[in-house]
Design a protein around this motif. Structure first.
Motif, PDB file in Angstrom:
ATOM      1  N   GLU A 113       0.838  -1.215   0.000  1.00 18.46           N
ATOM      2  CA  GLU A 113       0.000   0.000   0.000  1.00 18.46           C
ATOM      3  C   GLU A 113       0.871   1.263   0.000  1.00 18.46           C
ATOM      4  OE1 GLU A 113      -2.484   2.271   3.450  1.00 18.46           O
ATOM      5  OE2 GLU A 113      -2.807   0.120   3.292  1.00 18.46           O
ATOM      6  N   ILE A 114       1.834   1.322   0.906  1.00 16.91           N
ATOM      7  CA  ILE A 114       2.699   2.504   1.001  1.00 16.91           C
ATOM      8  C   ILE A 114       3.546   2.656  -0.255  1.00 16.91           C
ATOM      9  CG2 ILE A 114       4.696   3.476   2.213  1.00 16.91           C
ATOM     10  CD1 ILE A 114       3.457   2.330   4.841  1.00 16.91           C
ATOM     11  N   TRP A 115       4.137   1.571  -0.705  1.00 17.76           N
ATOM     12  CA  TRP A 115       5.016   1.649  -1.863  1.00 17.76           C
ATOM     13  C   TRP A 115       4.264   2.056  -3.132  1.00 17.76           C
ATOM     14  CZ3 TRP A 115      10.147   0.446  -3.469  1.00 17.76           C
ATOM     15  CH2 TRP A 115      11.060   0.449  -2.397  1.00 17.76           C
ATOM     16  N   MET A 116       3.075   1.465  -3.357  1.00 17.98           N
ATOM     17  CA  MET A 116       2.339   1.779  -4.583  1.00 17.98           C
ATOM     18  C   MET A 116       1.802   3.209  -4.559  1.00 17.98           C
ATOM     19  SD  MET A 116       3.029  -0.752  -6.401  1.00 17.98           S
ATOM     20  CE  MET A 116       2.165  -0.117  -7.828  1.00 17.98           C
ATOM     21  N   GLY A 135       8.922   4.532 -11.220  1.00 13.74           N
ATOM     22  CA  GLY A 135       8.039   3.853 -12.165  1.00 13.74           C
ATOM     23  C   GLY A 135       7.282   2.708 -11.507  1.00 13.74           C
ATOM     24  N   GLU A 136       6.136   2.410 -12.087  1.00 12.76           N
ATOM     25  CA  GLU A 136       5.279   1.372 -11.504  1.00 12.76           C
ATOM     26  C   GLU A 136       5.890  -0.022 -11.609  1.00 12.76           C
ATOM     27  OE1 GLU A 136       0.762  -0.342 -11.858  1.00 12.76           O
ATOM     28  OE2 GLU A 136       1.112   1.771 -12.290  1.00 12.76           O
ATOM     29  N   GLU A 137       6.536  -0.320 -12.731  1.00 11.23           N
ATOM     30  CA  GLU A 137       7.104  -1.657 -12.935  1.00 11.23           C
ATOM     31  C   GLU A 137       8.203  -1.952 -11.900  1.00 11.23           C
ATOM     32  OE1 GLU A 137       9.064  -4.446 -16.451  1.00 11.23           O
ATOM     33  OE2 GLU A 137       8.463  -2.387 -16.920  1.00 11.23           O
ATOM     34  N   MET A 167      10.161  -4.289  -6.750  1.00 11.44           N
ATOM     35  CA  MET A 167      10.815  -4.114  -5.459  1.00 11.44           C
ATOM     36  C   MET A 167       9.915  -4.536  -4.300  1.00 11.44           C
ATOM     37  SD  MET A 167      13.087  -0.688  -6.065  1.00 11.44           S
ATOM     38  CE  MET A 167      13.883  -0.795  -4.459  1.00 11.44           C
ATOM     39  N   VAL A 168       8.616  -4.317  -4.413  1.00  9.34           N
ATOM     40  CA  VAL A 168       7.692  -4.796  -3.380  1.00  9.34           C
ATOM     41  C   VAL A 168       7.814  -6.315  -3.264  1.00  9.34           C
ATOM     42  CG1 VAL A 168       5.244  -5.126  -2.821  1.00  9.34           C
ATOM     43  CG2 VAL A 168       6.078  -2.854  -3.489  1.00  9.34           C
ATOM     44  N   GLU A 169       7.818  -6.984  -4.395  1.00  9.08           N
ATOM     45  CA  GLU A 169       7.910  -8.447  -4.375  1.00  9.08           C
ATOM     46  C   GLU A 169       9.284  -8.926  -3.869  1.00  9.08           C
ATOM     47  OE1 GLU A 169       6.808 -12.272  -4.439  1.00  9.08           O
ATOM     48  OE2 GLU A 169       5.474 -10.577  -4.770  1.00  9.08           O
ATOM     49  N   TYR A 187       9.132   3.482   6.533  1.00  4.12           N
ATOM     50  CA  TYR A 187       8.073   3.840   5.597  1.00  4.12           C
ATOM     51  C   TYR A 187       6.810   4.183   6.372  1.00  4.12           C
ATOM     52  CZ  TYR A 187      11.222   1.958   2.137  1.00  4.12           C
ATOM     53  OH  TYR A 187      12.315   1.731   1.359  1.00  4.12           O
ATOM     54  N   LEU A 188       6.213   5.327   6.000  1.00  2.20           N
ATOM     55  CA  LEU A 188       5.028   5.828   6.694  1.00  2.20           C
ATOM     56  C   LEU A 188       3.862   5.964   5.725  1.00  2.20           C
ATOM     57  CD1 LEU A 188       6.768   8.685   8.698  1.00  2.20           C
ATOM     58  CD2 LEU A 188       6.076   6.431   9.578  1.00  2.20           C
ATOM     59  N   LYS A 189       2.653   5.766   6.250  1.00  3.82           N
ATOM     60  CA  LYS A 189       1.452   6.026   5.472  1.00  3.82           C
ATOM     61  C   LYS A 189       1.410   7.526   5.139  1.00  3.82           C
ATOM     62  CE  LYS A 189      -1.703   2.514   7.216  1.00  3.82           C
ATOM     63  NZ  LYS A 189      -3.007   2.337   7.904  1.00  3.82           N
ATOM     64  N   PRO A 190       0.748   7.895   4.044  1.00  5.10           N
ATOM     65  CA  PRO A 190       0.712   9.311   3.662  1.00  5.10           C
ATOM     66  C   PRO A 190       0.221  10.234   4.781  1.00  5.10           C
ATOM     67  CG  PRO A 190      -0.226   7.952   1.924  1.00  5.10           C
ATOM     68  CD  PRO A 190       0.052   7.040   3.086  1.00  5.10           C
ATOM     69  N   GLU A 191      -0.792   9.824   5.495  1.00  8.71           N
ATOM     70  CA  GLU A 191      -1.344  10.671   6.553  1.00  8.71           C
ATOM     71  C   GLU A 191      -0.430  10.780   7.776  1.00  8.71           C
ATOM     72  OE1 GLU A 191      -3.309   6.551   7.044  1.00  8.71           O
ATOM     73  OE2 GLU A 191      -2.691   7.837   5.367  1.00  8.71           O
ATOM     74  N   ALA A 192       0.593   9.939   7.856  1.00  9.43           N
ATOM     75  CA  ALA A 192       1.522   9.962   8.995  1.00  9.43           C
ATOM     76  C   ALA A 192       2.782  10.771   8.689  1.00  9.43           C
ATOM     77  CB  ALA A 192       1.900   8.536   9.395  1.00  9.43           C
TER      78      ALA A 192
END
Length: 172
Positions: free
Chosen positions: A25-28, A36-38, A43-45, A95-100
């Protein structure tokens, strides 16, 4: 502003699964604009999936924590591992959520790592940061980290990580 935060160790398979979902969620949300999305999906995987985290715990002694409010709301996560050969702690993930973001949680995370390092007898902390990650660079510089090197690491699938290596001494 969050009054208190808690660093909850990630211990169970269920917690690792929840952490992998949070990481995706945070990374995407954050990284496609920079790399880039690819590459973000790759990297998430490679680094944030349950399998990757299990591998890193088993092979490199990684430790993971949820960053939570005192009421239990998950605000982000962090991870790292001891580097006994250098007397440092390597902070692999903050890594933080956008609202944090923008609420000084990185500062509190580094205070957490300061305490961990003092208990373990380490003299410094280090981390890698993408050269284009201005938000991260500002947070790290603001918390006393200095660039000590620049590296380009081939991570496979035609992708590289183009990073600064940053370090700061443990606070007295």
């Amino acid at each position: 502003m969050v009054d208190e935060i808690v660093f909850k160790p990630v211990e169970t398979r269920e917690e690792l699964e929840a952490l992998a979902r949070l990481a995706a969620e945070i990374w995407m949300d954050y990284w496609p604009a920079l790399i880039g999305e690819e590459q973000t999906r790759y990297m998430v995987e490679m680094f944030h999936s349950v399998e990757a985290m299990e591998r890193d715990r088993a092979e490199h002694g990684y430790e993971y924590w949820f960053i939570q409010s005192e009421t239990g709301d998950v605000l982000g996560y962090t991870a790292g591992h001891d580097e006994p050969e250098s007397g440092r702690y390597y902070i692999s993930k903050v890594y933080l959520k956008p609202e944090a973001r923008g609420r000084h949680l990185a500062t509190r995370t580094f205070a957490f790592f300061d305490e961990l390092c003092r208990k373990r007898g380490w003299h410094a902390m280090r981390l890698n940061v993408n050269k284009g990650n201005e938000l991260g660079l500002r947070a790290y510089r603001g918390n006393g980290f200095q660039v000590i090197d620049a590296v380009v690491n081939d991570i496979g699938n035609g992708f590289v990580m183009d990073d600064y290596v940053m370090e700061r001494p443990v606070s007295a």
